[in-house]
Design a protein around this motif. Sequence first.
Motif, short mmCIF file in Angstrom:
data_model
loop_
_atom_site.label_atom_id
_atom_site.label_comp_id
_atom_site.label_asym_id
_atom_site.label_seq_id
_atom_site.Cartn_x
_atom_site.Cartn_y
_atom_site.Cartn_z
N UNK A 86 5.03 35.65 -28.09
CA UNK A 86 5.28 35.83 -26.74
C UNK A 86 6.40 34.71 -26.37
N UNK A 87 6.63 34.43 -25.44
CA UNK A 87 7.45 33.40 -24.90
C UNK A 87 6.82 32.43 -24.73
N UNK A 88 5.94 32.07 -24.56
CA UNK A 88 5.27 30.95 -25.08
C UNK A 88 4.57 30.08 -26.11
N UNK A 89 5.11 30.93 -27.27
CA UNK A 89 4.63 31.14 -28.62
C UNK A 89 3.83 30.92 -29.29
N UNK A 90 2.95 32.17 -28.51
CA UNK A 90 1.66 32.69 -29.14
C UNK A 90 1.85 34.34 -29.42
N UNK A 91 1.09 34.64 -30.03
CA UNK A 91 1.27 36.50 -30.65
C UNK A 91 0.40 36.62 -29.55
N UNK A 92 1.13 37.71 -29.05
CA UNK A 92 0.53 38.55 -27.96
C UNK A 92 0.74 40.03 -28.11
N UNK A 93 -0.83 40.66 -27.41
CA UNK A 93 -0.39 41.82 -26.79
C UNK A 93 0.99 42.91 -26.78
N UNK A 94 2.08 43.88 -26.78
CA UNK A 94 2.85 44.37 -25.56
C UNK A 94 2.25 46.14 -24.97
N UNK A 95 2.49 45.53 -23.99
CA UNK A 95 2.26 47.37 -23.05
C UNK A 95 3.76 48.07 -23.04
N UNK A 96 3.78 49.96 -22.99
CA UNK A 96 4.60 49.69 -22.41
C UNK A 96 4.90 50.84 -21.74
N UNK A 97 5.54 51.16 -20.91
CA UNK A 97 6.09 52.02 -20.01
C UNK A 97 6.79 53.15 -19.86
N UNK A 98 6.70 54.31 -19.95
CA UNK A 98 7.50 54.96 -20.53
C UNK A 98 7.81 56.09 -19.88
N UNK A 99 8.93 56.84 -19.04
CA UNK A 99 9.42 57.81 -18.72
C UNK A 99 8.93 59.28 -18.94
N UNK A 100 8.53 60.82 -19.08
CA UNK A 100 9.06 61.40 -20.23
C UNK A 100 9.38 63.03 -19.26
N UNK A 101 10.46 63.34 -19.49
CA UNK A 101 11.06 64.39 -18.92
C UNK A 101 10.07 65.65 -19.71
N UNK A 102 10.30 66.96 -18.46
CA UNK A 102 8.92 67.88 -19.26
C UNK A 102 9.32 68.80 -20.12
N UNK A 103 10.87 69.09 -19.29
CA UNK A 103 11.28 70.00 -19.60
C UNK A 103 12.06 69.98 -20.91
#
Length: 794
Positions: free
Chosen positions: A298-315
Amino acid sequence: MSVMPQGRPSAAGLAPRGIVASGDQVRWMGSHYGVSALSGTTVHLEPAPGGAAPAVSVPIQFLAAAEDFAVLDRSGRPVSAQPLPNWSMLEGVSAECAHEARMWRRHVIEVDTGLLPEVPEGSRPREGYDPELFTLVERYERKAAELRAVLGWKVSWKTVQRKRLAFLREDIWGLIDKRRTRRTTVNGRTDARVVDLLLALQERQAKEEAATDARTLFKNLRRAARARLGPGVKVPAEPTLYALLKRLGIDALQLRDPTRRRKDRLNRPAPPFAVTTATAPGELVQIDSTALDVKVLGDDGRPTQVELTAAIDVFTRSIIAAVLRPKTAGRRKSRQQTRALLSTGTSKGRATKAVDASLLLALCMVPAPMRPGFDAAASAARSDLPYEELLEVDARMEHAAARPVIMPETIVIDHGTVFTGQTFFDACSYLGISVRPARKRTPTDKAIVERTFESIKSLFSQHVNSYTGRDFSRRGKEIDPDRLWTLQELDDLLQEWIAVGWQARPHEELRSPYEPNLPPLTPNQMYAAGVQAAGYLPIPLGFADYLQLLPTAWVGVRDDGIRFKNRTYDNFKGELEKVRNTPSGLKGKKRDGWELRYNPYTPEQVWLRDHRSGEWITAVFKHQHLIGAPWTQHLWDSATAEYVARGGRHTQDEAIAQVLADLLERAGQGPDDPGVVSVPDGYAPVPGLDGGWAPSGDGAFDPFADAEALDLDALGPLTVLELDEPSLYAPAPSPSEEEIAPGPAHGPHAPGGADTEVSSLLADLGDLDDSHDSAARHLLELPAETDPPQEDTR
């Protein structure tokens, strides 16, 4: 007793319509004839005795097509044509039951007509079955005695009678034993009211009560049945109730599941299910967020989890945009720290925000650039995209990655706080995108993006060295730590994998409906086919469009500048003078405030809009020169909590800026003593492939094994001993012996040592930046940041 023509029984199924034989009497064209002979398909007719009609020869198709045609019996009455047996009725019963029905049909026909079916012409009835000599009761008794003696059936003459009458009413279906065709109900012999009460208790337990077992459910069922239905209603024993749960589709073991899982199962949509389809790129896009199961630095020097936000096209099943954000869990704070953080509007933890969802929309509409370090195969020029055609209408495709540019028309979202905020809806309204919220707690409404997340975790996340798995049961043993990727590095890996690993990978759902035997297409190939029909319209997004996607606040401009989030902003070019200490004239909730746009991931500057002229004024943080590096709102909150714990106030932004600078310096330097770290198995290289790997049992990891002995006489008195919390990443490599100068001259207290160390730290801090914001500036062609303010020397 009925009269029949010789050799022609009249029972059901024995006299099909349109069949004549030589010697039969027929009626045709109003006259009676006798069939003298048959030659092929021609019937030779002779007039009946006393008839005036001439002899004729008629094709059988004309004879049978006449309206008054009929075969006559000896008394001159038409023989009724019986329908053929409906053998299809036997398809739904067992083979044994169908065989028994066919046997009964032969016996019933013999009882009724005296002849077995399919006997030669001119045959005589067997003894005891001639209708002219024996009554029906005598024939019933004769057949029952025969069945008992030959087949061993325990039947009486009344059974034969019942079978014959049923055959005359329902044909072959009347001879089937209906007891073998009965289907058991779901509840069996259990009272339907008890079943309804059981389902109601199970539904209430899934919604409200805590997890329990089947025995507790059965105990509550007995109590409720006694109270509501009375003591006369019998509740089955537990083995029967377990079988009843199984027939109702309820797993007894799942009653102990967590409440959220039981609610999800209860909210499963009712069938029939349908497949989400689209006919053009961008017609339907699904957006959601999920944890990526990967640790980063992380930006504070500590390990951290990651969250993903994605956009999926159905076609096309394309990942048209993806944003990574660190997910920091909240920590227990004192009352004073909580009060300070509440004044800044900070939640317990941080992850994806509404501004990320808004910027995600902008990333969908601009080409993804080729970042430094990308493989050449990730270029759009080497992909299945129609590169030449797209380059003619959009020059930005020249250095773009192999990811399609799709303008969403309709977006499906869930009810998360990221997407339900006003910021996201304002961004969709500004871009002309329709929003379709999914039903609450119904992930099947956006099943495509949910399944894509599972594919990303299995195809990408599990290959990252810091993969943690989705729960503790999927984590490995304790081994030596390995370095963690930064958020920027992980984002580069993800964006390259999307272009190379996902967009060029065949998808099973992308098959031709007209040629299902052809191999499936890749998302890029599907986009290339769809863009030929739907077309492509480039959408240039500029600096003003970027600001329209950011969150909004309404502030005033005082003598010292703009006070926002306990920080003071000002413009050192004098552009704020025309709005300083001046009300905006906007009433309502705005309260004469000026429109302010800000990004929580780049809070070193904000933008104020003068609605009278439409101009944007950039204001920077007054004490940015003390920090000297990019930072985020989360780091500011951490520095505020640390400064408040020392006895300061959360409004002293200059002192907090100095604490933030120290925090960034410690984050860039790394921990002093990492110690022995316990991490998941995926953090380190595969055992056996690294030369430095040693099997467990050879000794614990000692970071000071090769260090020289410490000279205690060279040390001065210790004032404060600060112990940092052990971190989850490896220490920096120790310098070689040639680089270490002997004696006390080595270290930050040596002449010139402090300047050298500070300059190296500042060089390292220059690389700390938010991953998505640097990409967003490049994509959206943002202007350079305003020069930092100069200190007032007056």
